[in-house]
Design an enzyme around this catalytic site. Structure first.
Site, PDB file in Angstrom:
ATOM      1  N   PRO A   1       0.826  -1.212   0.000  1.00 16.04           N
ATOM      2  CG  PRO A   1      -0.811  -1.573   1.615  1.00 16.04           C
ATOM      3  CD  PRO A   1       0.494  -2.104   1.120  1.00 16.04           C
ATOM      4  CD  GLU A   2       2.814   2.900  -4.358  1.00 17.92           C
ATOM      5  OE1 GLU A   2       2.876   4.062  -4.804  1.00 17.92           O
ATOM      6  OE2 GLU A   2       3.040   1.890  -5.063  1.00 17.92           O
TER       7      GLU A   2
ATOM      8  CE  LYS B   1       5.311   3.623   0.384  1.00 20.18           C
ATOM      9  NZ  LYS B   1       6.214   2.625  -0.231  1.00 20.18           N
TER      10      LYS B   1
ATOM     11  CG  HIS C   1      -5.340 -14.486   6.854  1.00 23.57           C
ATOM     12  ND1 HIS C   1      -4.527 -15.582   7.004  1.00 23.57           N
ATOM     13  CD2 HIS C   1      -5.932 -14.611   5.630  1.00 23.57           C
ATOM     14  CE1 HIS C   1      -4.608 -16.351   5.921  1.00 23.57           C
ATOM     15  NE2 HIS C   1      -5.448 -15.783   5.083  1.00 23.57           N
TER      16      HIS C   1
ATOM     17  NE  ARG D   1       0.925 -11.621  -0.089  1.00 23.87           N
ATOM     18  CZ  ARG D   1       0.981 -11.007  -1.263  1.00 23.87           C
ATOM     19  NH1 ARG D   1       1.764  -9.947  -1.410  1.00 23.87           N
ATOM     20  NH2 ARG D   1       0.269 -11.436  -2.282  1.00 23.87           N
TER      21      ARG D   1
ATOM     22  NE  ARG E   1      18.751  13.087  -1.868  1.00 23.89           N
ATOM     23  CZ  ARG E   1      18.026  12.193  -1.157  1.00 23.89           C
ATOM     24  NH1 ARG E   1      17.897  10.960  -1.591  1.00 23.89           N
ATOM     25  NH2 ARG E   1      17.460  12.557  -0.028  1.00 23.89           N
TER      26      ARG E   1
END
Length: 312
Positions: free
Chosen positions: A2-3, A61, A106, A129, A185
């Site tokens: 998920p973002e 996040k 779960h 997971r 950068r």
């Protein structure tokens, strides 16, 4: 994983459904889901039992619920702790009501809640997971004293998220400074976008979509970007995440859902991510997939030409 739009969708749902509720009891069904808690599951349960959920915030996040000191009766004291959630690859925070005897297969952690109107509910952490986790952590001030997340003005962030940069939906973000930092950068532009210490919340999906909109290849060296290109890229990333947020985020399967278990549908609007071999929506050229940092990058070979001196 998920973002930002998916995490913000969950934060918004928590803000609407659980704020003001007190934690009556806590059940940890899998110790690994609270593996970062000092003192283990027992300390996690003790820190939450009796606390009031006071605010829902996010940075990038990371998602958290501030905890009022309800256990000591000091409801007027500024919260100093938060229940922090990192959803990992498959974590879900689901608000349950009605028959609470029904457990998801779960289910890893359950908070039994006493709502302000006297009804009972549950906040379930479901994680197939098991890469996600929950932890109760202290709130700290970051150097920039940043708001906690979209729609909030909380001045503190949890210690585990203190190193995370502001995100593109943060109203206090200095976009000019971010553009300058991006251009200084010495790396490929997609690697820079994924660096959560530079700008948070951008992951593989929205990086690819933003780069396509900005007509930039993922290996374009950041130090060759013109100021206008950096600005266009950051504006594209913000735009695509706002569009996704309006549609509940991107769901490819039942793993990415809001607090009511509903999936987002922005996956129907993706231009290049996951579209290998399909025509580019802008020029019709088949979308290309390349291996990138143990995952994939999707580009239009015509709209996003490969740079001669790319940083791969």
């Amino acid at each position: 994983m998920p973002e930002l739009p998916e995490v913000e969708t969950v934060r918004d749902g928590l803000a609407r459904h659980v704020l003001g509720a007190r934690v009556g009891s806590v059940e940890v069904l899998r110790d690994y889901s609270v593996r970062h808690q000092d003192g283990g599951p027992e300390a996690f349960v003790a820190a939450l039992t009796g606390a009031r959920l006071d605010a829902a915030a996010r940075r990038g996040k990371f998602l958290w619920l501030e905890l009022a000191n309800a256990a000591t009766g000091e409801d007027d004291v500024v919260p100093t702790r938060a229940l922090v959630a990192h959803l990992g690859m498959s974590g879900q925070l689901l608000v349950r009501s009605g028959d609470l005897a029904d457990h998801h297969r779960h289910l890893r952690v359950r908070l039994a809640l006493e709502q302000p109107d006297g009804t009972e509910a549950a906040l379930d952490f479901v994680d197939m997971r098991t890469f996600g986790h929950l932890v109760v952590a202290p709130l700290v001030a970051t150097p920039d004293v940043a708001p906690g997340g979209l729609g909030t003005d909380r001045p503190l962030v949890p210690e585990p998220a203190a190193h995370i940069a502001r995100d593109l939906l943060d109203p206090a973000l200095d976009e000019a400074a971010l553009g300058g930092a991006l251009r200084r950068r010495r790396t490929g532009v997609k690697r820079a976008l994924l660096d959560q210490t530079l700008v948070s919340g951008v992951g593989n999906i929205y990086a690819d979509e933003a780069l396509w909109r900005a007509r930039l290849h993922y290996a374009r060296p950041t130090d060759t970007l013109r100021r206008t290109e950096a600005t266009r890229l950051l504006e594209s990333a913000e735009q695509v995440m706002r569009e996704s947020l309006a549609q509940g985020g991107t769901s490819f399967d039942a793993l990415y859902v809001n607090v009511n278990g509903a999936s987002g549908y922005y996956s129907r609007s993706l231009a290049v991510y996951g579209q290998e071999g399909r025509p580019c929506p802008r020029c019709g050229t088949p979308v290309r997939r390349d291996s990138f940092m143990n995952r994939s990058s999707f580009t239009c070979p015509r709209c996003q030409p490969r740079p001669r001196n790319g940083r791969w």
